[in-house]
Design an enzyme around this catalytic site. Structure first.
Site, short mmCIF file in Angstrom:
data_model
loop_
_atom_site.label_atom_id
_atom_site.label_comp_id
_atom_site.label_asym_id
_atom_site.label_seq_id
_atom_site.Cartn_x
_atom_site.Cartn_y
_atom_site.Cartn_z
N LYS A 166 -2.11 -1.52 -3.65
CA LYS A 166 -2.96 -0.34 -3.78
C LYS A 166 -2.15 1.03 -3.91
O LYS A 166 -1.21 1.10 -2.96
CB LYS A 166 -3.89 -0.35 -2.39
N LYS B 181 0.73 -1.14 0.10
CA LYS B 181 0.11 -0.09 -0.04
C LYS B 181 1.05 1.33 -0.14
O LYS B 181 1.63 1.29 0.90
CB LYS B 181 -0.84 0.17 1.23
#
Length: 328
Positions: free
Chosen positions: A248, A196
């Site tokens: 992400k 992320k």
């Protein structure tokens, strides 16, 4: 002197193109992120994400049923509380908005879909960070892990099939796995947000969850310039017991996604985040892009890069297009 190799032969008709298509997107590959706001009397539009709303508990249930009927593979739930504090205590409260909504969705839907819950404190803290802060105002990794373990148990007891730790704390998957197993929830899975990044593409999400963030999250989310770091994070999460891993954002990190898919022996998810959604919708609103073609092309690229499942705010709409063959 004509060419002896003619790849265009296999592109000549829709049937030929369909026959040799290498990558598919089906409704079951899509996961719908949803927001539920404590105390809301009506759905509240998110201005930076046209078509997306903060749901009431009632409209959340109705929208979830619609998504399941469209064939969407799963739902990822985010809570927007009425009150926040320094430790994000609302995330651990069984009567907090996220956990109440989980129970209601599980009662409504049972096992007809995969119910996922965001496991992070940022929506619940008055400083907007993903963990508790120490005396110097820094995110305290190990103190945060204790909260994550408690939060995981409450979410499992509220009906989540998968918990999604997104805070990027060191050791979070191992602590959550131990807490779930100790509490008798060995069947509850962990979808780890393993890679992320500290991305500019999260901007509209801040509005969606009414983020109180001051400063930034660069001390725990990854540097967008780094690749090897992602591979290390994924390997650590796998060693700690992750049942699936996540990259992400999606589109700006397709190279990372491909590498994670090549290395992972568990399913790989990718999150098509709020900024990806907003910029396509803005281009469509200006008549610069064909909406359906662009959305499906973006989803196909994420699947082609190796994602087993894609979190996308277009999940229901795309599922209907795919089921109806409108994209052909």
């Amino acid at each position: 002197m004509f060419p002896s190799h003619r790849p265009r032969r296999l592109r000549r008709t829709p049937a030929l193109r369909r026959l040799v298509s290498e990558t598919t997107v089906a409704p079951r590959h899509l996961v719908l992120p949803m927001f539920v706001k404590e105390g809301a009397a009506d759905p509240i539009p998110i201005t930076s994400m046209p078509g997306v709303v903060q749901h009431t508990r009632d409209t959340l249930r109705k929208a979830a049923v619609v998504a399941v009927e469209a064939g969407v593979g799963g739902l990822m739930l985010f809570g927007v509380p009425a009150r926040r504090d320094a430790t994000g205590s609302g995330a651990l409260d069984e009567n907090g908005i996220l956990n109440v909504a989980l129970r209601e969705l599980r009662a409504e839907l049972g096992d007809s879909t995969v119910l996922m819950a965001d496991l992070c404190l940022d929506e619940f803290t008055d400083h907007g960070h993903c963990g508790v802060l120490d005396a110097e105002g820094r995110v305290d990794n190990d103190a945060t892990l204790r909260s994550y373990g408690e939060m995981a148990v409450v979410q499992a007891e509220s009906g989540a099939h998968l918990v999604g730790p997104s805070g990027m704390m060191d050791g979070q998957v191992g602590v959550i796995r131990e807490a779930l197993d100790r509490a008798g929830h060995s069947d509850t899975g962990i979808l780890a947000y393993s890679a992320k990044y500290a991305s500019a593409f999260y901007g509209p999400f801040r509005e969606a969850v009414e983020s109180q963030l001051t400063g930034d999250r660069r001390t725990y989310q990854q540097d967008p310039a780094n690749f090897r770091e992602s591979m290390r994070e994924v390997e650590l999460d796998l060693s700690e017991g992750a049942d699936a891993v996540m990259v992400k954002p999606a589109l700006p990190y397709l190279d990372v996604l491909r590498a994670v898919a090549d290395r992972s022996d568990v399913p790989v998810f990718a999150y098509q985040v709020s900024g990806e959604y907003a910029m396509i919708e803005a281009a469509v609103a200006n008549s610069w892009l064909d909406r359906e073609r662009t959305i499906l092309e973006a989803l196909t690229s994420i699947r082609r890069a190796g994602a087993n499942s894609v979190l996308t705010y277009w999940a229901v709409e795309a599922a209907r297009w795919l089921a109806g063959g409108a994209h052909a």
